[in-house]
Scaffold this motif. Structure first.
Motif, PDB file in Angstrom:
ATOM      1  N   ILE A  38       0.841  -1.197   0.107  1.00 47.22           N
ATOM      2  CA  ILE A  38      -0.064   0.111  -0.018  1.00 47.22           C
ATOM      3  C   ILE A  38       0.814   1.190  -0.101  1.00 47.22           C
ATOM      4  N   ALA A  39       1.958   1.251   1.107  1.00 51.90           N
ATOM      5  CA  ALA A  39       2.643   2.316   1.068  1.00 51.90           C
ATOM      6  C   ALA A  39       3.561   2.710  -0.386  1.00 51.90           C
ATOM      7  N   ARG A  40       3.984   1.624  -1.153  1.00 51.29           N
ATOM      8  CA  ARG A  40       4.740   1.741  -2.312  1.00 51.29           C
ATOM      9  C   ARG A  40       3.667   2.728  -3.326  1.00 51.29           C
ATOM     10  N   LYS A  41       2.404   1.960  -3.309  1.00 54.15           N
ATOM     11  CA  LYS A  41       1.720   2.530  -4.413  1.00 54.15           C
ATOM     12  C   LYS A  41       1.353   4.086  -4.021  1.00 54.15           C
ATOM     13  N   ILE A  42       1.315   4.667  -2.773  1.00 53.46           N
ATOM     14  CA  ILE A  42       1.026   5.638  -2.610  1.00 53.46           C
ATOM     15  C   ILE A  42       2.291   6.691  -2.779  1.00 53.46           C
ATOM     16  N   SER A  43       3.565   5.862  -2.359  1.00 49.81           N
ATOM     17  CA  SER A  43       4.681   6.838  -2.664  1.00 49.81           C
ATOM     18  C   SER A  43       5.211   6.874  -3.919  1.00 49.81           C
ATOM     19  N   ILE A  44       4.809   5.902  -4.887  1.00 52.09           N
ATOM     20  CA  ILE A  44       4.929   6.010  -6.291  1.00 52.09           C
ATOM     21  C   ILE A  44       4.099   7.048  -6.818  1.00 52.09           C
ATOM     22  N   ASN A  45       2.821   7.289  -6.506  1.00 47.03           N
ATOM     23  CA  ASN A  45       1.745   7.988  -7.109  1.00 47.03           C
ATOM     24  C   ASN A  45       2.147   9.505  -6.562  1.00 47.03           C
ATOM     25  N   GLN A  46       2.746   9.727  -5.347  1.00 42.60           N
ATOM     26  CA  GLN A  46       3.022  11.168  -4.841  1.00 42.60           C
ATOM     27  C   GLN A  46       4.486  11.472  -5.292  1.00 42.60           C
ATOM     28  N   GLY A  47       5.321  10.741  -5.733  1.00 38.18           N
ATOM     29  CA  GLY A  47       6.588  10.981  -6.201  1.00 38.18           C
ATOM     30  C   GLY A  47       7.346  11.069  -4.680  1.00 38.18           C
ATOM     31  N   SER A  48       7.297  10.422  -3.803  1.00 34.78           N
ATOM     32  CA  SER A  48       7.968  10.632  -2.616  1.00 34.78           C
ATOM     33  C   SER A  48       8.936   9.323  -2.113  1.00 34.78           C
ATOM     34  N   GLU A  49       9.531   9.721  -0.815  1.00 36.65           N
ATOM     35  CA  GLU A  49      10.129   8.341  -0.209  1.00 36.65           C
ATOM     36  C   GLU A  49       9.453   7.392   0.331  1.00 36.65           C
ATOM     37  N   LEU A  50       9.677   5.994   0.478  1.00 37.84           N
ATOM     38  CA  LEU A  50       9.195   5.168   1.035  1.00 37.84           C
ATOM     39  C   LEU A  50      10.150   4.520   2.268  1.00 37.84           C
ATOM     40  N   PHE A  51       9.887   4.587   3.597  1.00 35.98           N
ATOM     41  CA  PHE A  51      10.914   4.052   4.753  1.00 35.98           C
ATOM     42  C   PHE A  51      10.130   3.105   5.357  1.00 35.98           C
ATOM     43  N   ILE A  52      10.663   1.653   5.142  1.00 36.94           N
ATOM     44  CA  ILE A  52      10.166   0.811   5.760  1.00 36.94           C
ATOM     45  C   ILE A  52      10.879   0.142   6.986  1.00 36.94           C
ATOM     46  N   HIS A  53      10.212   0.268   8.147  1.00 34.78           N
ATOM     47  CA  HIS A  53      10.957   0.143   9.515  1.00 34.78           C
ATOM     48  C   HIS A  53      10.811  -1.488  10.083  1.00 34.78           C
ATOM     49  N   ARG A  55      10.534  -4.271  13.258  1.00 36.74           N
ATOM     50  CA  ARG A  55       9.574  -4.514  14.561  1.00 36.74           C
ATOM     51  C   ARG A  55      10.388  -3.437  15.473  1.00 36.74           C
ATOM     52  N   ASN A  56      11.493  -3.353  15.624  1.00 38.44           N
ATOM     53  CA  ASN A  56      12.284  -2.492  16.469  1.00 38.44           C
ATOM     54  C   ASN A  56      12.234  -1.056  16.336  1.00 38.44           C
ATOM     55  N   GLY A  57      11.526  -0.582  15.240  1.00 38.26           N
ATOM     56  CA  GLY A  57      11.349   0.815  14.878  1.00 38.26           C
ATOM     57  C   GLY A  57      12.180   1.416  14.095  1.00 38.26           C
ATOM     58  N   ARG A  58      13.622   0.671  13.762  1.00 31.51           N
ATOM     59  CA  ARG A  58      14.406   1.244  12.941  1.00 31.51           C
ATOM     60  C   ARG A  58      14.273   1.272  11.696  1.00 31.51           C
ATOM     61  N   ILE A  59      14.949   1.798  10.646  1.00 35.37           N
ATOM     62  CA  ILE A  59      14.720   1.963   9.229  1.00 35.37           C
ATOM     63  C   ILE A  59      15.355   0.709   8.970  1.00 35.37           C
ATOM     64  N   GLN A  60      14.666  -0.352   8.079  1.00 34.45           N
ATOM     65  CA  GLN A  60      15.535  -1.170   7.372  1.00 34.45           C
ATOM     66  C   GLN A  60      15.750  -1.018   5.819  1.00 34.45           C
ATOM     67  N   SER A  61      14.818  -0.332   5.169  1.00 31.28           N
ATOM     68  CA  SER A  61      15.264   0.019   3.903  1.00 31.28           C
ATOM     69  C   SER A  61      14.226   1.225   3.597  1.00 31.28           C
ATOM     70  N   ARG A  62      14.721   1.780   2.405  1.00 28.38           N
ATOM     71  CA  ARG A  62      13.976   2.669   1.866  1.00 28.38           C
ATOM     72  C   ARG A  62      13.886   2.830   0.327  1.00 28.38           C
ATOM     73  N   ASP A  63      13.068   3.351  -0.233  1.00 26.61           N
ATOM     74  CA  ASP A  63      12.805   3.551  -1.798  1.00 26.61           C
ATOM     75  C   ASP A  63      12.761   4.826  -2.089  1.00 26.61           C
ATOM     76  N   SER A  64      13.230   5.596  -3.018  1.00 28.74           N
ATOM     77  CA  SER A  64      12.952   7.126  -3.698  1.00 28.74           C
ATOM     78  C   SER A  64      11.994   6.724  -4.932  1.00 28.74           C
ATOM     79  N   HIS A  65      11.025   7.457  -4.811  1.00 34.32           N
ATOM     80  CA  HIS A  65       9.943   7.481  -6.035  1.00 34.32           C
ATOM     81  C   HIS A  65       9.925   8.743  -6.486  1.00 34.32           C
ATOM     82  N   GLY A  66      10.698   9.901  -6.060  1.00 37.28           N
ATOM     83  CA  GLY A  66      10.681  11.128  -6.546  1.00 37.28           C
ATOM     84  C   GLY A  66      11.882  11.648  -7.608  1.00 37.28           C
ATOM     85  N   ASN A  67      12.009  12.681  -7.351  1.00 35.36           N
ATOM     86  CA  ASN A  67      13.190  13.121  -8.454  1.00 35.36           C
ATOM     87  C   ASN A  67      14.644  12.839  -7.606  1.00 35.36           C
TER      88      ASN A  67
END
Length: 74
Positions: A38-53, A55-67
């Motif tokens: 769901i978040a990936r679809k929103i991020s692609i649609n908005q041209g924004s970053e996706l941060f995937i955390h 269970r411990n709350g720390r960022i595991q990965s991120r994807d850039s869908h913007g410029n």
């Protein structure tokens, strides 16, 4: 460019998709996989970053869908 999207664990269980700075989640899911989809679809649609955390709350990965200011060469 839209708000960055975060996939984070919920305190009571499950996962949530939240836009950066939002108090309330955009969506709540039972699994992390559903939230990421769901978040990936929103991020692609908005041209924004996706941060995937994790269970411990720390960022595991991120994807850039913007410029991307530093696009890969080649």
């Amino acid at each position: 460019m839209g708000k960055n999207q975060h996939v984070t664990p919920r305190p009571g269980g499950g996962w949530q998709v939240k836009g950066a700075g939002n108090q309330q989640p955009t969506r709540i899911t039972r699994t992390k996989q559903q939230a990421v989809k769901i978040a990936r679809k929103i991020s692609i649609n908005q041209g924004s970053e996706l941060f995937i955390h994790g269970r411990n709350g720390r960022i595991q990965s991120r994807d850039s869908h913007g410029n991307d200011s530093f696009p890969p060469k080649g």
